[in-house]
Design a protein around this motif. Sequence first.
Motif, PDB file in Angstrom:
ATOM      1  N   ASP A  57      10.791  41.643  79.360  1.00 42.64           N
ATOM      2  CA  ASP A  57       9.499  41.271  79.929  1.00 42.64           C
ATOM      3  C   ASP A  57       8.364  41.583  78.954  1.00 42.64           C
ATOM      4  O   ASP A  57       8.591  41.935  77.789  1.00 42.64           O
ATOM      5  CB  ASP A  57       9.279  41.976  81.270  1.00 42.64           C
ATOM      6  N   VAL A  58       7.149  41.466  79.462  1.00 37.57           N
ATOM      7  CA  VAL A  58       5.964  41.669  78.637  1.00 37.57           C
ATOM      8  C   VAL A  58       5.949  43.059  78.021  1.00 37.57           C
ATOM      9  O   VAL A  58       5.646  43.226  76.828  1.00 37.57           O
ATOM     10  CB  VAL A  58       4.691  41.444  79.475  1.00 37.57           C
ATOM     11  N   ASN A  59       6.290  44.062  78.793  1.00 36.77           N
ATOM     12  CA  ASN A  59       6.246  45.433  78.276  1.00 36.77           C
ATOM     13  C   ASN A  59       7.295  45.663  77.196  1.00 36.77           C
ATOM     14  O   ASN A  59       7.053  46.405  76.235  1.00 36.77           O
ATOM     15  CB  ASN A  59       6.420  46.431  79.422  1.00 36.77           C
TER      16      ASN A  59
ATOM     17  N   ASN B 119       3.157  35.117  83.003  1.00 35.24           N
ATOM     18  CA  ASN B 119       1.770  34.980  83.453  1.00 35.24           C
ATOM     19  C   ASN B 119       0.851  35.594  82.401  1.00 35.24           C
ATOM     20  O   ASN B 119       1.008  36.755  82.019  1.00 35.24           O
ATOM     21  CB  ASN B 119       1.597  35.684  84.800  1.00 35.24           C
ATOM     22  N   LEU B 120      -0.108  34.809  81.940  1.00 43.34           N
ATOM     23  CA  LEU B 120      -0.970  35.288  80.861  1.00 43.34           C
ATOM     24  C   LEU B 120      -1.777  36.509  81.267  1.00 43.34           C
ATOM     25  O   LEU B 120      -1.997  37.413  80.449  1.00 43.34           O
ATOM     26  CB  LEU B 120      -1.911  34.171  80.404  1.00 43.34           C
ATOM     27  N   GLN B 121      -2.201  36.561  82.510  1.00 38.34           N
ATOM     28  CA  GLN B 121      -2.973  37.718  82.938  1.00 38.34           C
ATOM     29  C   GLN B 121      -2.143  38.992  82.862  1.00 38.34           C
ATOM     30  O   GLN B 121      -2.659  40.066  82.531  1.00 38.34           O
ATOM     31  CB  GLN B 121      -3.504  37.519  84.363  1.00 38.34           C
TER      32      GLN B 121
ATOM     33  N   ASP C  72      -3.156  42.275  80.831  1.00 37.52           N
ATOM     34  CA  ASP C  72      -3.206  43.549  81.565  1.00 37.52           C
ATOM     35  C   ASP C  72      -2.266  44.603  80.986  1.00 37.52           C
ATOM     36  O   ASP C  72      -2.422  45.793  81.255  1.00 37.52           O
ATOM     37  CB  ASP C  72      -2.853  43.324  83.035  1.00 37.52           C
ATOM     38  N   SER C  73      -1.287  44.168  80.166  1.00 37.50           N
ATOM     39  CA  SER C  73      -0.317  45.118  79.609  1.00 37.50           C
ATOM     40  C   SER C  73      -0.921  46.046  78.563  1.00 37.50           C
ATOM     41  O   SER C  73      -0.326  47.077  78.228  1.00 37.50           O
ATOM     42  CB  SER C  73       0.851  44.356  78.976  1.00 37.50           C
TER      43      SER C  73
ATOM     44  N   SER D  85      -9.875  31.511  81.458  1.00 38.28           N
ATOM     45  CA  SER D  85     -10.040  32.961  81.610  1.00 38.28           C
ATOM     46  C   SER D  85      -9.483  33.709  80.402  1.00 38.28           C
ATOM     47  O   SER D  85      -9.985  34.776  80.022  1.00 38.28           O
ATOM     48  CB  SER D  85      -9.356  33.446  82.893  1.00 38.28           C
ATOM     49  N   SER D  86      -8.458  33.148  79.753  1.00 40.95           N
ATOM     50  CA  SER D  86      -7.862  33.801  78.587  1.00 40.95           C
ATOM     51  C   SER D  86      -8.784  33.742  77.377  1.00 40.95           C
ATOM     52  O   SER D  86      -8.867  34.695  76.593  1.00 40.95           O
ATOM     53  CB  SER D  86      -6.511  33.156  78.252  1.00 40.95           C
TER      54      SER D  86
END
Length: 673
Positions: A249-251, A286-288, A292-293, A351-352
Amino acid sequence: MRVTNLDPMVFASLLLNFLLFIDQVNASVTVQYQLQKQQQMSASIAATASVATYTGEAAYNPKVLIAPPAPDPATTNVQINLAPTVQQAGLSIPLKNPFFGFSIEMSVSAQVYGKNSSFINVPFLNLMANVVERAGEVHIRCGGNTQESAAMVDSNPNGGMISKDYSSVTGTTNTPPIDYTVELIYLLSNISSLVNVKWFLGIPFNDTNFRMQIAQEGSRILGDNLIGMQAGNEPDFYTRFGRRPEGYDVNAYKGEVGQVIEILQDPQYEKVRNKIITPSVASEWNLQDVWDSGLIQENANSIAYISVERYPANNCAAVFGTNGNVINPQDVIGDYLAHSKVRDLVSFYASSTLFAQTQSKPFIMFETNTASCGGFPGISNAFSASLWALDYGLQMAYTNFSEALLHVGGQSVVYNPFTAPPTNVSSFHQWTVGPIYYSVLVMAETIGSSGSARVADLFANDNNDQTPAYVIHEGDSPARVALFNYAEDTTGGHDYTATISVPGTIDSVKVKRLTSKTVTQLNGIYWANQTFGVNFASDGRPMGDLVVDIVTCTPSTATAPDGSTITSSTCLVTVPAPGFALVFLTQSALDESDNAHPTETFATTAYTKAHNTLTVDPSVLATSNGQDATVRKYLGSTSFGTAGGAVGVRVPGVAVYAVSMALGVGMVLRRLV
């Protein structure tokens, strides 16, 4: 140092020595036929190839679609009311050129750039010089799917710059691992010594044994011409492609980027440690969640660009038989001729791009084109793509993107901005220039060279899908207006007149037009009356006389509510159906866009059938360095199908030369650093 305009006897001596030299290293001489014969060949392909049975290279697919019907009633007049900068709503951040650059699949480097650092493709240099003339420089990414498993080796078994393992392909697009030598980096450096090209490279992320040689050698050889290092290509697809286990995942990706940044603290990476490009996600995450990461915030000192990658559609089911619906291009051509589709595509990132501004980082579309897996025949290689890409680019600019890279593959894709010929036996004018390349030139002129251009969507004609318009401001005033007409009408019944109201008094405006007979036409595209011809017909230089129209304007005055006098000028500009018009409101606006930088093209001829020429029997050379079908099947892009590229031979020594030859025409010999 360059060697040009030599005395004929000196030139002949140099040439003889050079030919003896390249013979020792198994280099090759290319025989090239006359333009007329190649144009006949291209016309024959278009006339005789049945779309249903066409089995040739995708890049030359002759499929012609049916254009959507023109709107009824026709739009014949569009009112454009311009305002001073302080009154114009929605202006973008200041934009610098180049806005459009190129993402060139790493596996086709030998096809596109040249065989090695000693032999650079002259048409490629010319194509880049055209952009430099307008934008000052070109940004190119040498990467893509094939960068992920790329390994630098001392040499390849075939002596080539790049070697591919087709027995170990991965992913939807059957991407083979590639081995490349440092010769590739020298090749990129030599290109930059001739034209002002800046490079993006990629650190392989197919596993966590990060191979950093590309950063080490890229930094050493390219120096300041290396402007970014991509940390992973579409990491959100890693699980799908089997590069990471389930649960990645993102993390997890953030942690790997951190590992790379730690490696870059070694002194040998000093010049690239703050040039990371991340996250380059496509559509799975999800880009948000990515923002947020803390990936960007916690590594701000190391990151040069915030990046994403996006194609508006895909043709993967048709090309690779993936589990999905096969899309009929005829069913979706209307999506590429509607401004609302472009706006919907880009608004996803609104928003990005705002987030990127809070981080003081440029937001870049790192890879895009008409459709993934090679594009749609009849759309990606037609005039529809020219208009779409230009609208797409201006909409990205309006939404505060800083840059976008259009992807380039090999013979097996239809969306290429430019395509090298499939063999070394072709005409003197030998490359195929696609419709999107015109968009790159027009976009460069639209943005201009001031570095302060700001773009706004005018939502013109009641936000009409067929007639979008943009204004480009410089300083306190509007400088250029971009006008589109997506309608298909060869009778002229859907041409419209833009009535442009400009603040202040101006006598006239200058106008350049991007035109073609139909939106579905595969050739016959013109920018200000200049073209790059049909398939296999270009040496990278525009053909034809430049035509810039002058439109006289009418000044008028009015009384404002406070009693002051308001002065404006009205200019009537015709926009053909289909077509695009770029209106320069001042001479300085034109100067910043047209020949804004010194022009340098790379002529492959000195004289035509005169002296300083070499004549060789084509029948002798026809088999000396050409490829038969067993070789040509490896010429496509590995990003979008089984593919490969021509191999090169590294020529040792300090002096590196490139020579281009043509049957019955002269040569130019240049020394590269």
